[in-house]
Design an enzyme around this catalytic site. Structure first.
Site, PDB file in Angstrom:
ATOM      1  N   VAL A  91       2.463   1.099   1.754  1.00 24.48           N
ATOM      2  CA  VAL A  91       2.535  -0.106   1.904  1.00 24.48           C
ATOM      3  C   VAL A  91       1.143  -0.723   2.384  1.00 24.48           C
ATOM      4  O   VAL A  91       0.695  -1.735   1.674  1.00 24.48           O
ATOM      5  CB  VAL A  91       3.552  -0.349   3.019  1.00 24.48           C
ATOM      6  CG1 VAL A  91       3.134  -1.742   3.757  1.00 24.48           C
ATOM      7  CG2 VAL A  91       4.864  -0.282   2.774  1.00 24.48           C
ATOM      8  N   LYS A 130      -8.868  11.304   2.917  1.00 25.00           N
ATOM      9  CA  LYS A 130      -8.496  10.023   2.305  1.00 25.00           C
ATOM     10  C   LYS A 130      -9.336   8.837   2.305  1.00 25.00           C
ATOM     11  O   LYS A 130      -9.691   8.280   1.205  1.00 25.00           O
ATOM     12  CB  LYS A 130      -6.969   9.633   2.886  1.00 25.00           C
ATOM     13  CG  LYS A 130      -6.017   9.389   2.034  1.00 25.00           C
ATOM     14  CD  LYS A 130      -4.990   8.702   2.862  1.00 25.00           C
ATOM     15  CE  LYS A 130      -3.426   8.680   2.243  1.00 25.00           C
ATOM     16  NZ  LYS A 130      -2.622   8.063   3.134  1.00 25.00           N
ATOM     17  N   CYS A 173      12.256   5.362   1.842  1.00 24.93           N
ATOM     18  CA  CYS A 173      13.231   3.995   2.567  1.00 24.93           C
ATOM     19  C   CYS A 173      14.537   4.083   2.629  1.00 24.93           C
ATOM     20  O   CYS A 173      14.903   4.149   3.759  1.00 24.93           O
ATOM     21  CB  CYS A 173      12.579   2.789   1.741  1.00 24.93           C
ATOM     22  SG  CYS A 173      10.892   2.271   1.942  1.00 24.93           S
TER      23      CYS A 173
HETATM   24  C1  UDX Z   1      12.810   0.022  -1.510  1.00 29.30           C
HETATM   25  C2  UDX Z   1      13.183  -1.483  -1.677  1.00 29.30           C
HETATM   26  O1  UDX Z   1      13.712  -1.868  -2.839  1.00 29.30           O
HETATM   27  C3  UDX Z   1      11.831  -2.307  -1.195  1.00 29.30           C
HETATM   28  O2  UDX Z   1      12.428  -3.529  -1.152  1.00 29.30           O
HETATM   29  C4  UDX Z   1      11.655  -1.713   0.467  1.00 29.30           C
HETATM   30  O3  UDX Z   1      10.797  -2.285   0.982  1.00 29.30           O
HETATM   31  C5  UDX Z   1      11.491  -0.145   0.242  1.00 29.30           C
HETATM   32  O4  UDX Z   1      12.630   0.413  -0.184  1.00 29.30           O
HETATM   33  P1  UDX Z   1      11.599   1.819  -3.247  1.00 29.30           P
HETATM   34  O5  UDX Z   1      12.239   2.996  -2.386  1.00 29.30           O
HETATM   35  O6  UDX Z   1      10.274   1.713  -3.708  1.00 29.30           O
HETATM   36  O7  UDX Z   1      12.089   0.499  -2.471  1.00 29.30           O
HETATM   37  O8  UDX Z   1      12.770   1.804  -4.465  1.00 29.30           O
HETATM   38  P2  UDX Z   1      13.780   1.214  -5.151  1.00 29.30           P
HETATM   39  O9  UDX Z   1      13.325   0.551  -6.479  1.00 29.30           O
HETATM   40  O10 UDX Z   1      14.649   0.196  -4.386  1.00 29.30           O
HETATM   41  O11 UDX Z   1      14.749   2.362  -5.560  1.00 29.30           O
HETATM   42  C6  UDX Z   1      15.338   3.230  -4.575  1.00 29.30           C
HETATM   43  C7  UDX Z   1      16.199   4.182  -5.293  1.00 29.30           C
HETATM   44  O12 UDX Z   1      17.442   3.607  -5.689  1.00 29.30           O
HETATM   45  C8  UDX Z   1      15.735   5.144  -6.293  1.00 29.30           C
HETATM   46  O13 UDX Z   1      16.194   6.247  -6.248  1.00 29.30           O
HETATM   47  C9  UDX Z   1      16.345   4.410  -7.467  1.00 29.30           C
HETATM   48  O14 UDX Z   1      16.558   5.212  -8.344  1.00 29.30           O
HETATM   49  C10 UDX Z   1      17.740   4.105  -6.823  1.00 29.30           C
HETATM   50  N1  UDX Z   1      18.460   2.854  -7.796  1.00 29.30           N
HETATM   51  C11 UDX Z   1      17.842   1.659  -7.573  1.00 29.30           C
HETATM   52  C12 UDX Z   1      19.673   3.098  -8.409  1.00 29.30           C
HETATM   53  O15 UDX Z   1      19.956   4.270  -8.457  1.00 29.30           O
HETATM   54  N2  UDX Z   1      20.158   2.105  -9.044  1.00 29.30           N
HETATM   55  C13 UDX Z   1      19.785   0.821  -9.093  1.00 29.30           C
HETATM   56  O16 UDX Z   1      20.406   0.086  -9.642  1.00 29.30           O
HETATM   57  C14 UDX Z   1      18.423   0.676  -8.464  1.00 29.30           C
END
Ligand code: UDX
Length: 434
Positions: free
Chosen positions: A11, A35, A261
């Site tokens: 972030v 880092k 997350c």
């Molecule tokens: C998430 C939120 O989207 C973001 O807004 C928040 O601030 C941080 O957490 P992130 O963890 O980076 O973001 O990934 P994201 O793209 O949301 O995907 C999370 C997980 O869900 C992944 O494992 C992805 O493969 C899975 N996913 C996502 C699915 O299985 N199907 C989908 O349709 C979307």
């Protein structure tokens, strides 16, 4: 404006690069000397699509600097807290020690009116606590604490920074609202900036992530149903997504969600609700269902090679999703771990996440230097991460290297009909296997 950002993770760093690109003067603070040294010498410490180029530009212009010292917050108009809130090893609640330590350490260096903006995902009421800590450490400080939840997706953080669906600001003082308005001035025309109370903003973050996790779990359960009923989840999701009330995003069925997350935030939300005596049954079901799904996926891969003694399993993808090098709570890593318990022989490939996966899976699997190696003598290839690049592979050529042409596609990337014409046994999510 002068902005200090505490924490240079997924972030903090993209936000720092983003704000510096908008011509703010940004200093990023992190206690990790290695880092900071790397960043000071121009090396980007994590992979984010499009970040390296912008990073080079803003560093060159002098708009982005790095330090290990909290003195960096001196004269800042806004101090953004972007440190980790990982699950506490025992309680599984959000571990607040890094936030509280940052508040304590920065307090003595505040000068002039400063807005402390919390971007880390924190339990409701954390703003009150941060305020108390700073006031105790520095009774003369002139400051406000606001909640500024972050909705950046990993891998798309730079895109999301510049194109947010909304900016949510939780502030209980007009003075703080004015500073945040100035910070996001260039977004005024194109994005809704929603001002709410601090506690509401803290809740928006958890409520949004838990909802998205539930949406994924819902479509995964629907996929299970389609496999039995003869419907096709791709077609069902398309039909559902055309309804604007449902929306077409986050309806991709797969092996379950992962990442730093959703698993953490759903658990924290359920525990937080318990403390207030509120039962969040939907979220609890989602958490349990998503966990169980990974084990089911491992069994599914074994099932397709159950007639083979000591099958050789090829794996495409280690990252928790495409576009990132992150393997935290990666479904791929969890599925591989479950398969390893049964003594599987696994060779895996990923475009970005191999080094991080090695730290977790050690030498228990083989890491392919070239993608082709995954197919060498394989009895089955399992697709675990949705890298777009996999779709463009010359599968006919790769298939000729396999011992048995079998594929378990947990991300529905490949064209099943075509693969079957090549002689594959092809198993994908949410449609009948054949
Ligand atoms: C998430 C939120 O989207 C973001 O807004 C928040 O601030 C941080 O957490 P992130 O963890 O980076 O973001 O990934 P994201 O793209 O949301 O995907 C999370 C997980 O869900 C992944 O494992 C992805 O493969 C899975 N996913 C996502 C699915 O299985 N199907 C989908 O349709 C979307």
């Amino acid at each position: 404006m002068k902005i200090a950002i505490v924490g240079t993770g997924y972030v903090g760093l993209p936000s720092g690069v983003g704000f510096a690109t908008l011509k703010h003067n940004v200093v990023c603070i992190d206690k990790d000397q290695e880092k900071i040294r790397a960043l000071q010498s121009g090396n980007v410490t994590l992979y984010e699509n499009g970040m390296e180029e912008l990073f080079g530009q803003v560093v060159k212009k002098g708009n982005l600097k790095f330090t290990t010292s909290f003195e960096g917050v001196k004269d800042a108009d806004v101090v953004i807290l972007a440190v980790g809130t990982p699950p506490h090893p025992k309680t599984k609640e959000a571990d607040m020690r890094y936030i509280y330590a940052a508040a304590e350490e920065l307090a003595p260096f505040l000068s002039g009116y400063t807005v402390i903006a919390d971007k880390s995902t924190v339990p409701v009421g954390t703003g009150d606590e941060v305020e108390k800590i700073i006031r105790q450490k520095n009774p003369n400080a002139d400051f406000d604490v606001v909640s500024l939840p972050e909705f950046l997706r990993e891998g798309y953080a730079i895109h999301d920074f510049f194109n947010p669906d909304r900016i949510v600001v939780g502030a209980d003082s007009k003075r703080a609202c004015d500073v945040i308005k100035e910070l996001y001035k260039s977004f005024e025309e194109k994005t809704q900036i929603l001002f709410v109370s601090r506690k509401s903003a803290e809740t928006v973050k958890y409520a949004s992530n838990a909802f998205l996790a539930m949406k994924i779990h819902y479509i995964n359960e629907m996929a299970d149903f389609c496999e039995k009923s003869g419907a096709d989840i791709g077609q069902v999701a398309k039909g559902m997504g055309l309804d604007k009330r449902i929306g077409n995003k986050f309806l991709n069925a797969g092996p379950g969600y992962g990442g730093s997350c959703f698993p953490k935030d759903t658990t924290a939300m359920a525990l937080m609700a318990q403390k207030y005596g509120v039962k969040m049954g939907l979220i609890e079901t989602t958490i349990a269902g998503n966990k169980a799904r990974k084990i089911k996926m491992a069994e599914r891969i074994f099932d397709i090679v159950k007639d083979i003694k000591n099958p050789k399993i090829g794996v495409l993808g280690l990252a928790f999703k495409n576009g990132t090098d992150d393997v935290r709570e990666s479904p791929a890593v969890e599925i591989i771990s479950a398969m390893l318990e049964k003594g599987a022989d696994i060779t895996a490939f990923d475009y970005q996440a191999t080094d991080n996966a090695k730290k977790v899976l050690l030498d228990k699997i083989k890491y392919a230097h070239a993608l082709e190696d995954v197919f060498d003598d394989a009895d089955v290839v399992a697709v675990l991460t949705e890298w777009e690049e996999f779709k463009a592979l010359n599968i006919e050529k790769l298939a000729s290297k396999m011992r048995h042409k079998r594929m378990v596609d947990l991300r529905n990337l490949f064209d099943g009909q075509y693969l079957r014409t090549l002689g594959f046994v092809y198993d994908a999510i949410g449609c009948v296997k054949n």
